[in-house]
Design a protein around this motif. Sequence first.
Motif, PDB file in Angstrom:
ATOM      1  N   TYR A   1       0.961  -0.731  -0.477  1.00  0.00           N
ATOM      2  CA  TYR A   1       0.101  -0.097  -0.138  1.00  0.00           C
ATOM      3  C   TYR A   1       0.840   0.875  -0.044  1.00  0.00           C
ATOM      4  N   MET A   2       1.849   0.959   0.608  1.00  0.00           N
ATOM      5  CA  MET A   2       3.127   2.566   1.574  1.00  0.00           C
ATOM      6  C   MET A   2       3.916   2.773   0.269  1.00  0.00           C
ATOM      7  N   GLU A   3       4.408   1.725  -0.897  1.00  0.00           N
ATOM      8  CA  GLU A   3       4.853   1.376  -2.196  1.00  0.00           C
ATOM      9  C   GLU A   3       3.778   2.035  -3.619  1.00  0.00           C
ATOM     10  N   HIS A   4       2.594   1.877  -3.370  1.00  0.00           N
ATOM     11  CA  HIS A   4       1.672   2.424  -4.505  1.00  0.00           C
ATOM     12  C   HIS A   4       1.608   3.946  -4.263  1.00  0.00           C
ATOM     13  N   ARG A   5       1.193   3.687  -3.228  1.00  0.00           N
ATOM     14  CA  ARG A   5       0.592   5.170  -2.817  1.00  0.00           C
ATOM     15  C   ARG A   5       2.362   6.607  -2.934  1.00  0.00           C
ATOM     16  N   PHE A   6       3.175   6.033  -2.865  1.00  0.00           N
ATOM     17  CA  PHE A   6       4.207   6.632  -3.011  1.00  0.00           C
ATOM     18  C   PHE A   6       4.403   7.280  -4.101  1.00  0.00           C
ATOM     19  N   GLN A   7       4.039   5.744  -5.608  1.00  0.00           N
ATOM     20  CA  GLN A   7       5.086   6.175  -6.302  1.00  0.00           C
ATOM     21  C   GLN A   7       3.362   6.856  -7.896  1.00  0.00           C
ATOM     22  N   ASN A   8       2.153   7.043  -6.905  1.00  0.00           N
ATOM     23  CA  ASN A   8       1.316   7.446  -7.184  1.00  0.00           C
ATOM     24  C   ASN A   8      -0.141   8.805  -6.437  1.00  0.00           C
ATOM     25  N   CYS A   9       0.700   9.430  -5.551  1.00  0.00           N
ATOM     26  CA  CYS A   9       0.564  10.415  -4.516  1.00  0.00           C
ATOM     27  C   CYS A   9       0.463  11.938  -5.260  1.00  0.00           C
ATOM     28  N   THR A  10       1.438  11.535  -6.274  1.00  0.00           N
ATOM     29  CA  THR A  10       1.906  13.180  -6.874  1.00  0.00           C
ATOM     30  C   THR A  10       0.991  14.496  -7.321  1.00  0.00           C
ATOM     31  N   GLU A  11      -0.726  13.699  -7.567  1.00  0.00           N
ATOM     32  CA  GLU A  11      -1.795  14.703  -7.381  1.00  0.00           C
ATOM     33  C   GLU A  11      -2.323  15.624  -6.557  1.00  0.00           C
ATOM     34  N   GLU A  12      -1.687  14.531  -5.004  1.00  0.00           N
ATOM     35  CA  GLU A  12      -2.019  14.684  -3.707  1.00  0.00           C
ATOM     36  C   GLU A  12      -1.868  16.372  -3.233  1.00  0.00           C
ATOM     37  N   LYS A  13      -2.608  17.069  -2.787  1.00  0.00           N
ATOM     38  CA  LYS A  13      -2.030  18.022  -1.821  1.00  0.00           C
ATOM     39  C   LYS A  13      -1.220  17.396  -1.122  1.00  0.00           C
ATOM     40  N   ASN A  14      -0.004  18.588  -0.926  1.00  0.00           N
ATOM     41  CA  ASN A  14       0.772  17.567   0.502  1.00  0.00           C
ATOM     42  C   ASN A  14       2.183  16.337  -0.174  1.00  0.00           C
ATOM     43  N   TYR A  15       1.800  16.341  -0.634  1.00  0.00           N
ATOM     44  CA  TYR A  15       2.279  14.994  -1.876  1.00  0.00           C
ATOM     45  C   TYR A  15       3.627  14.662  -1.334  1.00  0.00           C
ATOM     46  N   THR A  16       4.253  15.736  -1.350  1.00  0.00           N
ATOM     47  CA  THR A  16       6.044  15.962  -0.621  1.00  0.00           C
ATOM     48  C   THR A  16       5.916  15.383   0.615  1.00  0.00           C
ATOM     49  N   LEU A  17       5.472  15.903   1.679  1.00  0.00           N
ATOM     50  CA  LEU A  17       5.393  15.078   3.477  1.00  0.00           C
ATOM     51  C   LEU A  17       4.140  14.187   3.376  1.00  0.00           C
ATOM     52  N   ILE A  18       3.621  13.096   2.237  1.00  0.00           N
ATOM     53  CA  ILE A  18       3.110  12.328   2.396  1.00  0.00           C
ATOM     54  C   ILE A  18       4.226  11.214   2.245  1.00  0.00           C
ATOM     55  N   ARG A  19       5.004  11.396   1.055  1.00  0.00           N
ATOM     56  CA  ARG A  19       6.069  10.615   0.741  1.00  0.00           C
ATOM     57  C   ARG A  19       7.305  10.429   1.551  1.00  0.00           C
ATOM     58  N   SER A  20       7.390  12.388   2.412  1.00  0.00           N
ATOM     59  CA  SER A  20       8.514  11.414   3.672  1.00  0.00           C
ATOM     60  C   SER A  20       7.664  11.138   4.719  1.00  0.00           C
ATOM     61  N   ASP A  21       6.615  10.959   4.758  1.00  0.00           N
ATOM     62  CA  ASP A  21       6.190  10.173   6.311  1.00  0.00           C
ATOM     63  C   ASP A  21       6.064   8.545   5.255  1.00  0.00           C
ATOM     64  N   ILE A  22       5.663   7.879   4.773  1.00  0.00           N
ATOM     65  CA  ILE A  22       5.635   7.136   4.228  1.00  0.00           C
ATOM     66  C   ILE A  22       7.327   6.499   4.520  1.00  0.00           C
ATOM     67  N   LEU A  23       8.433   6.957   3.615  1.00  0.00           N
ATOM     68  CA  LEU A  23       9.466   6.649   4.078  1.00  0.00           C
ATOM     69  C   LEU A  23       9.697   6.323   5.773  1.00  0.00           C
TER      70      LEU A  23
END
Length: 181
Positions: free
Chosen positions: A119-141
């Motif tokens: 789930y996290m890997e998929h979200r990381f790869q596909n979240c660039t259209e989400e608001k605050n995606y850089t924070l989402i990616r950081s949280d996933i990592l």
Amino acid sequence: MNSEMEKEFEKSKSKDKQERYEAYHNILNETEHEVDWAYEVWDQLLEDLTHKDNHQRSRAAQYLANLAKSDPEARMLNDFPKLWEVTKDEKFVTARHSLQSIWKVGLAGREQRDMVMEYMEHRFQNCTEEKNYTLIRSDILQNMRQLYDHLEEEDIKQTALDLIENVEDTKYAKKYKAIWK
């Protein structure tokens, strides 16, 4: 469940902010280790994932993530999509608090770990259209780092490093790499 924990769950829904906050911490502390009463609150917590109060949604998500290790029937394998939805909550603070605790589900067993990673890997790869995606990616990592620190499984680290390698923005790639230093 003992009466003290029952009271903590009642207090966690109190109108008094301080009482709610203390109960929240007491429940999280208690659920840091395995408990034998998870199913006494499980269904209510699932229901609370869609509660009208975003604080209630956030707490329910965090409690469920902590309780995953106390789930001998592996209900989380079926219930995880409901929990994951809160990581996309309309209130970003709710989504973020939920996402930041989601890694704990991966401590419940191999299937749960693999599911959370997927789930996290998929979200990381596909979240660039989400608001605050850089924070989402950081949280996933950071979640992957937490899992790696607890489980010491190299494939978790490798997945994270592979994701970072594919980040085009060098500024953020550098920030993400710092999580793994």
